[in-house]
Design a protein around this motif. Structure first.
Motif, short mmCIF file in Angstrom:
data_model
loop_
_atom_site.label_atom_id
_atom_site.label_comp_id
_atom_site.label_asym_id
_atom_site.label_seq_id
_atom_site.Cartn_x
_atom_site.Cartn_y
_atom_site.Cartn_z
N ARG A 11 0.86 -1.18 0.00
CA ARG A 11 0.00 0.00 0.00
C ARG A 11 0.90 1.23 0.00
NH1 ARG A 11 -5.04 1.75 1.24
NH2 ARG A 11 -5.30 3.55 2.59
N THR A 32 0.72 5.23 0.82
CA THR A 32 -0.16 6.14 1.54
C THR A 32 0.66 7.28 2.12
OG1 THR A 32 -1.92 6.17 3.21
CG2 THR A 32 0.05 4.91 3.73
N TYR A 85 -0.36 8.14 7.78
CA TYR A 85 -1.26 6.99 7.93
C TYR A 85 -0.53 5.65 7.80
CZ TYR A 85 -4.67 10.64 6.96
OH TYR A 85 -5.40 11.79 6.98
N SER A 86 0.77 5.69 7.67
CA SER A 86 1.51 4.46 7.35
C SER A 86 1.97 3.67 8.57
CB SER A 86 2.72 4.79 6.47
OG SER A 86 3.69 5.54 7.20
N ILE A 102 -9.24 -1.65 3.54
CA ILE A 102 -7.93 -1.12 3.18
C ILE A 102 -7.58 -1.68 1.81
CG2 ILE A 102 -5.46 -1.10 3.75
CD1 ILE A 102 -6.31 -1.44 6.71
N THR A 130 -5.01 -2.65 -1.04
CA THR A 130 -3.61 -3.03 -1.20
C THR A 130 -3.44 -3.60 -2.61
OG1 THR A 130 -3.89 -5.30 -0.38
CG2 THR A 130 -3.43 -3.58 1.27
N ASN A 186 -2.13 4.47 -6.86
CA ASN A 186 -2.09 5.73 -6.12
C ASN A 186 -1.86 6.90 -7.07
OD1 ASN A 186 -0.98 7.91 -4.29
ND2 ASN A 186 -1.53 6.33 -2.81
N ARG A 225 -4.02 10.73 -7.82
CA ARG A 225 -3.42 11.98 -7.34
C ARG A 225 -4.02 13.21 -8.03
NH1 ARG A 225 -2.36 12.17 -3.05
NH2 ARG A 225 -0.93 13.86 -3.26
N PHE A 267 5.06 10.46 1.45
CA PHE A 267 4.44 9.17 1.16
C PHE A 267 5.34 8.02 1.57
CE2 PHE A 267 1.95 12.01 -1.32
CZ PHE A 267 0.70 11.44 -1.35
N THR A 318 7.45 -0.19 6.88
CA THR A 318 7.21 0.86 5.89
C THR A 318 8.56 1.34 5.38
OG1 THR A 318 7.20 2.65 7.49
CG2 THR A 318 5.08 1.64 7.00
#
Length: 157
Positions: free
Chosen positions: A5, A7, A11-12, A32, A34, A45, A49, A58, A138
């Motif tokens: 994902r 993000t 929020y990660s 969610i 993914t 993503n 945008r 990000f 992440t």
């Protein structure tokens, strides 16, 4: 299985599902989105945008889904014509809402509307087995500056 994902970094840090409407879910259904790979997650993503571009805010989330979890799958052949329309999610939402409301599996495998031979996985954050899905780590997303320039020039009409 690993899923990915992209993000905003804020929020990660956790598997957070706000319940906002998306292609495969109506408003209030906590899912969610993914993807099967980082490139597909990036493309998904990027297309959303809408001229905003990317920046250093990000992150890429790497999420582990235990192989023992059941997955429902939406076959492209079962979808009505027009399912890829980015202006009308009603076809996909009908399918996704039914899956969510039945609550039989924690994952829904769906074709990517951007590259339909690739797949996204929708995670039901309210399913009893959702707790078994883990955020592994992440990493920072650092796209080529040409992509950022391209996105900033994009102006949907």
């Amino acid at each position: 299985m690993l899923v990915y994902r992209i993000t905003p970094k804020i929020y990660s840090g956790s598997l957070f599902a706000p319940g906002l409407e998306g292609r495969w879910n109506g408003n209030g259904r906590k899912v969610i989105y993914t993807a099967e790979s980082i490139p597909i997650a990036f493309m998904e993503n990027m297309i959303r945008r809408k001229g905003l571009g990317f920046n250093k805010q990000f992150a890429i989330m790497v999420i582990e889904v235990p192989d023992k979890l059941s997955i429902s799958e939406v076959k492209m052949s079962a979808l009505k014509s027009g399912w890829r329309d980015y202006r009308d999610y009603s076809i996909c939402q009908t399918v996704g809402n039914k899956w969510y409301d039945e609550g039989l599996t924690p994952l829904l495998k769906v074709p990517s509307s951007i590259l339909p031979t690739n797949f996204n996985y929708v995670l039901n954050a309210t399913h009893a087995q959702f707790a078994e899905i883990k955020l592994l780590h992440t990493s920072e997303l650092i796209p080529d500056e040409r992509i950022d320039d391209l996105l900033k020039r994009y102006n949907p009409k």
